[in-house]
Design a protein around this motif. Sequence first.
Motif, PDB file in Angstrom:
ATOM      1  N   TYR A 188     -17.952 -27.464 -15.570  1.00 36.43           N
ATOM      2  CA  TYR A 188     -18.911 -26.870 -15.505  1.00 36.43           C
ATOM      3  C   TYR A 188     -19.206 -26.588 -14.338  1.00 36.43           C
ATOM      4  CZ  TYR A 188     -18.184 -26.804 -21.170  1.00 36.43           C
ATOM      5  OH  TYR A 188     -18.100 -26.524 -22.372  1.00 36.43           O
ATOM      6  N   PRO A 189     -20.608 -25.428 -14.406  1.00 35.05           N
ATOM      7  CA  PRO A 189     -21.842 -26.038 -12.992  1.00 35.05           C
ATOM      8  C   PRO A 189     -22.525 -27.166 -13.532  1.00 35.05           C
ATOM      9  CG  PRO A 189     -21.999 -24.015 -14.034  1.00 35.05           C
ATOM     10  CD  PRO A 189     -21.080 -24.169 -15.163  1.00 35.05           C
ATOM     11  N   LEU A 190     -22.833 -27.970 -12.514  1.00 27.57           N
ATOM     12  CA  LEU A 190     -23.507 -28.487 -12.463  1.00 27.57           C
ATOM     13  C   LEU A 190     -24.748 -28.329 -13.435  1.00 27.57           C
ATOM     14  CD1 LEU A 190     -24.830 -31.402 -11.560  1.00 27.57           C
ATOM     15  CD2 LEU A 190     -25.700 -30.404  -9.636  1.00 27.57           C
ATOM     16  N   ASP A 191     -25.877 -27.283 -13.313  1.00 28.30           N
ATOM     17  CA  ASP A 191     -27.036 -26.666 -13.886  1.00 28.30           C
ATOM     18  C   ASP A 191     -25.888 -26.545 -15.467  1.00 28.30           C
ATOM     19  OD1 ASP A 191     -27.817 -26.326 -11.724  1.00 28.30           O
ATOM     20  OD2 ASP A 191     -28.138 -23.955 -11.395  1.00 28.30           O
ATOM     21  N   GLU A 192     -24.580 -27.050 -16.017  1.00 30.01           N
ATOM     22  CA  GLU A 192     -24.598 -27.028 -17.655  1.00 30.01           C
ATOM     23  C   GLU A 192     -23.838 -28.598 -17.099  1.00 30.01           C
ATOM     24  OE1 GLU A 192     -22.089 -23.903 -18.029  1.00 30.01           O
ATOM     25  OE2 GLU A 192     -23.556 -22.065 -17.518  1.00 30.01           O
ATOM     26  N   VAL A 193     -24.281 -29.280 -16.615  1.00 24.89           N
ATOM     27  CA  VAL A 193     -23.721 -30.988 -16.923  1.00 24.89           C
ATOM     28  C   VAL A 193     -24.269 -31.251 -18.118  1.00 24.89           C
ATOM     29  CG1 VAL A 193     -25.986 -31.932 -16.292  1.00 24.89           C
ATOM     30  CG2 VAL A 193     -23.658 -33.053 -15.818  1.00 24.89           C
ATOM     31  N   ALA A 194     -24.692 -31.236 -19.417  1.00 30.89           N
ATOM     32  CA  ALA A 194     -25.400 -31.540 -20.169  1.00 30.89           C
ATOM     33  C   ALA A 194     -24.340 -30.797 -21.178  1.00 30.89           C
ATOM     34  CB  ALA A 194     -26.426 -31.393 -20.769  1.00 30.89           C
ATOM     35  N   GLU A 195     -24.376 -29.627 -21.461  1.00 25.18           N
ATOM     36  CA  GLU A 195     -22.901 -29.418 -21.580  1.00 25.18           C
ATOM     37  C   GLU A 195     -22.026 -30.011 -22.372  1.00 25.18           C
ATOM     38  OE1 GLU A 195     -23.602 -27.350 -24.490  1.00 25.18           O
ATOM     39  OE2 GLU A 195     -25.467 -26.398 -23.994  1.00 25.18           O
ATOM     40  N   ALA A 196     -21.481 -29.964 -20.457  1.00 24.56           N
ATOM     41  CA  ALA A 196     -19.847 -30.483 -20.333  1.00 24.56           C
ATOM     42  C   ALA A 196     -20.180 -32.117 -20.947  1.00 24.56           C
ATOM     43  CB  ALA A 196     -19.646 -30.682 -18.760  1.00 24.56           C
ATOM     44  N   THR A 197     -21.065 -32.801 -20.925  1.00 27.48           N
ATOM     45  CA  THR A 197     -21.032 -34.072 -21.135  1.00 27.48           C
ATOM     46  C   THR A 197     -21.246 -33.999 -22.911  1.00 27.48           C
ATOM     47  OG1 THR A 197     -22.295 -34.503 -19.722  1.00 27.48           O
ATOM     48  CG2 THR A 197     -22.229 -36.559 -21.346  1.00 27.48           C
ATOM     49  N   ARG A 198     -22.141 -32.966 -23.406  1.00 33.03           N
ATOM     50  CA  ARG A 198     -22.017 -32.738 -25.072  1.00 33.03           C
ATOM     51  C   ARG A 198     -20.616 -32.783 -25.520  1.00 33.03           C
ATOM     52  NH1 ARG A 198     -24.323 -34.424 -29.954  1.00 33.03           N
ATOM     53  NH2 ARG A 198     -24.191 -32.201 -31.602  1.00 33.03           N
ATOM     54  N   LEU A 199     -19.644 -31.841 -24.687  1.00 35.34           N
ATOM     55  CA  LEU A 199     -17.992 -32.410 -24.995  1.00 35.34           C
ATOM     56  C   LEU A 199     -17.207 -33.149 -24.839  1.00 35.34           C
ATOM     57  CD1 LEU A 199     -16.197 -28.814 -25.859  1.00 35.34           C
ATOM     58  CD2 LEU A 199     -15.518 -29.148 -23.631  1.00 35.34           C
ATOM     59  N   VAL A 200     -17.875 -34.343 -24.132  1.00 35.53           N
ATOM     60  CA  VAL A 200     -16.910 -35.369 -24.573  1.00 35.53           C
ATOM     61  C   VAL A 200     -17.666 -35.997 -25.541  1.00 35.53           C
ATOM     62  CG1 VAL A 200     -16.590 -37.434 -22.703  1.00 35.53           C
ATOM     63  CG2 VAL A 200     -16.165 -35.393 -22.241  1.00 35.53           C
ATOM     64  N   GLN A 201     -19.040 -36.185 -25.675  1.00 38.48           N
ATOM     65  CA  GLN A 201     -19.416 -36.809 -26.909  1.00 38.48           C
ATOM     66  C   GLN A 201     -18.895 -37.146 -28.237  1.00 38.48           C
ATOM     67  OE1 GLN A 201     -23.358 -36.315 -27.129  1.00 38.48           O
ATOM     68  NE2 GLN A 201     -24.031 -38.109 -28.996  1.00 38.48           N
ATOM     69  N   THR A 202     -18.631 -35.180 -28.422  1.00 35.62           N
ATOM     70  CA  THR A 202     -18.168 -34.398 -29.439  1.00 35.62           C
ATOM     71  C   THR A 202     -16.802 -35.198 -30.059  1.00 35.62           C
ATOM     72  OG1 THR A 202     -18.658 -32.614 -29.087  1.00 35.62           O
ATOM     73  CG2 THR A 202     -20.174 -33.071 -30.325  1.00 35.62           C
ATOM     74  N   ASN A 203     -15.925 -34.927 -28.665  1.00 35.82           N
ATOM     75  CA  ASN A 203     -14.227 -35.441 -28.874  1.00 35.82           C
ATOM     76  C   ASN A 203     -13.392 -34.281 -28.859  1.00 35.82           C
ATOM     77  OD1 ASN A 203     -11.798 -36.845 -28.369  1.00 35.82           O
ATOM     78  ND2 ASN A 203     -11.726 -36.980 -30.640  1.00 35.82           N
ATOM     79  N   ALA A 204     -14.866 -33.496 -28.555  1.00 34.83           N
ATOM     80  CA  ALA A 204     -13.717 -31.762 -28.501  1.00 34.83           C
ATOM     81  C   ALA A 204     -13.057 -30.984 -27.491  1.00 34.83           C
ATOM     82  CB  ALA A 204     -15.238 -30.837 -28.779  1.00 34.83           C
ATOM     83  N   HIS A 205     -12.947 -31.657 -26.342  1.00 32.00           N
ATOM     84  CA  HIS A 205     -12.489 -31.792 -25.013  1.00 32.00           C
ATOM     85  C   HIS A 205     -11.294 -32.226 -25.047  1.00 32.00           C
ATOM     86  CE1 HIS A 205     -13.542 -36.445 -24.720  1.00 32.00           C
ATOM     87  NE2 HIS A 205     -12.106 -35.966 -23.754  1.00 32.00           N
ATOM     88  N   ILE A 206     -10.216 -31.719 -24.242  1.00 30.46           N
ATOM     89  CA  ILE A 206      -8.510 -32.513 -23.594  1.00 30.46           C
ATOM     90  C   ILE A 206      -8.931 -32.770 -22.675  1.00 30.46           C
ATOM     91  CG2 ILE A 206      -7.575 -31.827 -26.022  1.00 30.46           C
ATOM     92  CD1 ILE A 206      -6.667 -30.032 -23.220  1.00 30.46           C
ATOM     93  N   GLY A 207      -7.761 -33.730 -22.259  1.00 36.42           N
ATOM     94  CA  GLY A 207      -7.652 -34.264 -20.491  1.00 36.42           C
ATOM     95  C   GLY A 207      -9.420 -34.851 -20.145  1.00 36.42           C
TER      96      GLY A 207
END
Length: 454
Positions: free
Chosen positions: A389-408
Amino acid sequence: MDPMADALLGGATPGELTKIPLPKEYPASYLRVEDTEMFTGMDDKDVRKSLRVGMVPMPELAPDEVVVAVMASSINYNTVWSATFEPLPTFGFLKRFGRTSAFAARHDQPFHVLGSDGAGVVVAVGAGVRRWRVGDHVVISPIQADDQEPATHDDGMLGAEQRVWGFETNFGGLAHYTLARASQLAAKPAHLSWEEAACVTLCAGTVYRMLVSPRGARMKQGDVVLIWGAAGGLGAYAVQMVKNGGGIPVGVVGSESKAEVLRSLGCDVVINRNEIGMTDDVEITPEQTITLGKRLGKAVRTAVGEDPHIVMDYVGKATFGISVFVARRGGAVVTCGSSTGYQHYYDNRYLWMHLKRIIGSHGANLQEVRECVRLFDLGQVVPTLSTVYPLDEVAEATRLVQTNAHIGKVGVLCMAPEPGMGVTDPARRAELGADRLNPLRGPVDATPTPSTPA
């Protein structure tokens, strides 16, 4: 306008960089102290409501510190904790740190710049820095150790004043610039891009200490290692290090899509926890831990013929009782966190009567980080970056991890304008295979361009 950023992205030499002043402020992802109560009474503490991106002032440089222009960073679960203000608002950490010295007082601010991973270019060094120079390409360890504490000289993680940069300190890595101690740096693997290198030190270093280091579980060849959350940032590195060290990784995941990811990493055995009754909608009670432990133990024995020597658990409340039960006699449970809760239940009979061990592990000291980074230099372990993600979208990137919707690992481009920059050894990259370096992401074209910092 930022002349330093323009120079870096234009390929300026180290000599040219030394003549350019640092900007007085820079873009960063941060929290505000006035928002610490914003989630009171809410069930969903959505980090997109608390995380902000904006300009923050450049801090003064201490004699033992460097300023790094952060080309890329990544999201760790401590950013989720920070942004939900749980279990405590991190502004309390900054205030306590600020009382320890005049230079530490810089960290006690009404804003907190987050981020505990980073890769970039050294652009300023303090008067006491000896081993690093402007222009060096580095990765940043998340641990700040206090070299004036006696315990630190036994192990950098044992000092009472050891802190996690960007979590217990200010001016972290989710920004265009960061402030770090010289004792946090390691040379960036030259064949990796900025975003690949930026997802290494916290998670891979933590796993190295947990499983490989003499201060952790001391994994040996042939060990069966059960890995909870094996498709996550920590878990995907654990699978690689177990395989690389001659062990047998047994990964536990929560979906078939994540199971496929693990198989692509070469995980010997993959168990979908839903198949043993550990579904997301079921709260695991103490009474259920033995029942679920028996099911999991049977699944492991069916697959490999024996119980785990080591159980790697950073999930916490939901899994810890099962971990203690399922480890073999004389085995070990090694833990570095508790993403589902800190209060753990386990039946102590299965610990003391079966002579098992519980090992607490946190971060990694600088020697462990450098040994870990060496594995990436050798190509024996590869980044687990899945998306950027770009820095401007860091909140979306963090939300992905918060909801365990990510891999790696979830990467964040900071000063770097696009993925694939920062490779200074394309021959080594070609030798190792660019596709192999991104097993969770797919092929990436990362070759030096005129805009890549030299």
